[in-house]
Scaffold this motif. Structure first.
Motif, short mmCIF file in Angstrom:
data_model
loop_
_atom_site.label_atom_id
_atom_site.label_comp_id
_atom_site.label_asym_id
_atom_site.label_seq_id
_atom_site.Cartn_x
_atom_site.Cartn_y
_atom_site.Cartn_z
N GLU A 22 9.64 8.26 -1.58
CA GLU A 22 8.47 7.49 -1.14
C GLU A 22 7.84 6.75 -2.31
O GLU A 22 7.48 5.58 -2.20
CB GLU A 22 7.45 8.43 -0.51
CG GLU A 22 6.19 7.74 -0.06
CD GLU A 22 5.15 8.72 0.48
OE1 GLU A 22 4.04 8.25 0.76
OE2 GLU A 22 5.43 9.92 0.61
N GLN A 23 7.73 7.42 -3.43
CA GLN A 23 7.07 6.82 -4.59
C GLN A 23 7.94 5.75 -5.26
O GLN A 23 7.42 4.75 -5.74
CB GLN A 23 6.74 7.91 -5.60
CG GLN A 23 5.93 7.42 -6.77
CD GLN A 23 5.54 8.57 -7.69
OE1 GLN A 23 6.14 9.63 -7.67
NE2 GLN A 23 4.52 8.35 -8.49
N GLY A 24 9.25 5.94 -5.27
CA GLY A 24 10.11 5.05 -6.04
C GLY A 24 10.73 3.89 -5.29
O GLY A 24 11.25 2.97 -5.91
N LEU A 25 10.69 3.93 -3.96
CA LEU A 25 11.35 2.89 -3.18
C LEU A 25 10.33 2.03 -2.44
O LEU A 25 9.36 2.55 -1.88
CB LEU A 25 12.34 3.49 -2.18
CG LEU A 25 13.48 4.32 -2.80
CD1 LEU A 25 14.35 4.90 -1.71
CD2 LEU A 25 14.30 3.49 -3.77
N THR A 26 10.56 0.74 -2.40
CA THR A 26 9.69 -0.20 -1.71
C THR A 26 9.91 -0.11 -0.20
O THR A 26 11.05 -0.02 0.25
CB THR A 26 9.99 -1.64 -2.19
OG1 THR A 26 9.81 -1.69 -3.60
CG2 THR A 26 9.09 -2.65 -1.53
N ASN A 27 8.82 -0.15 0.55
CA ASN A 27 8.84 -0.09 2.02
C ASN A 27 9.43 1.21 2.56
O ASN A 27 10.00 1.23 3.65
CB ASN A 27 9.57 -1.28 2.63
CG ASN A 27 8.80 -2.57 2.47
OD1 ASN A 27 7.65 -2.57 2.04
ND2 ASN A 27 9.43 -3.67 2.80
#
Length: 94
Positions: A22-27
């Motif tokens: 969740e923190q590292g990936l966009t959308n």
């Protein structure tokens, strides 16, 4: 951590927990992140980042947007075939 150092470190989608996804990936919010982890537990590791599209709610646009941020890690090389010396010679039949 500098932006350059942060971007150089990819997220392994086969080992990352939902919070890291969740923190590292966009959308990718909490629901999609948990769906990735659940899919991985049920079906095994992803072989390619494109396989992420098999997860409900993850489409090709999300994969392309995050391609440079993701990895599936390193795969083990297949074990070498036994050498000719290791294979017993056939026994002639009479």
């Amino acid at each position: 951590m500098s932006f350059a150092a942060w971007t150089a470190e990819r997220i392994n989608i086969n080992t990352a927990d939902a919070a890291a996804l969740e923190q590292g990936l966009t959308n990718v919010g909490p629901v999609k992140a948990q769906a990735i982890v659940t899919y991985r537990r049920q079906h095994g590791p992803f072989l390619r980042v494109e396989d992420l599209t098999r997860v409900k709610g993850i489409g090709t646009a999300t994969v392309e947007r995050n391609r440079q941020r993701m990895t599936v890690g390193t795969r083990q090389a297949p074990t070498a075939a036994p050498s000719r010396q290791d294979v017993p010679a056939p026994v002639p039949r009479r």
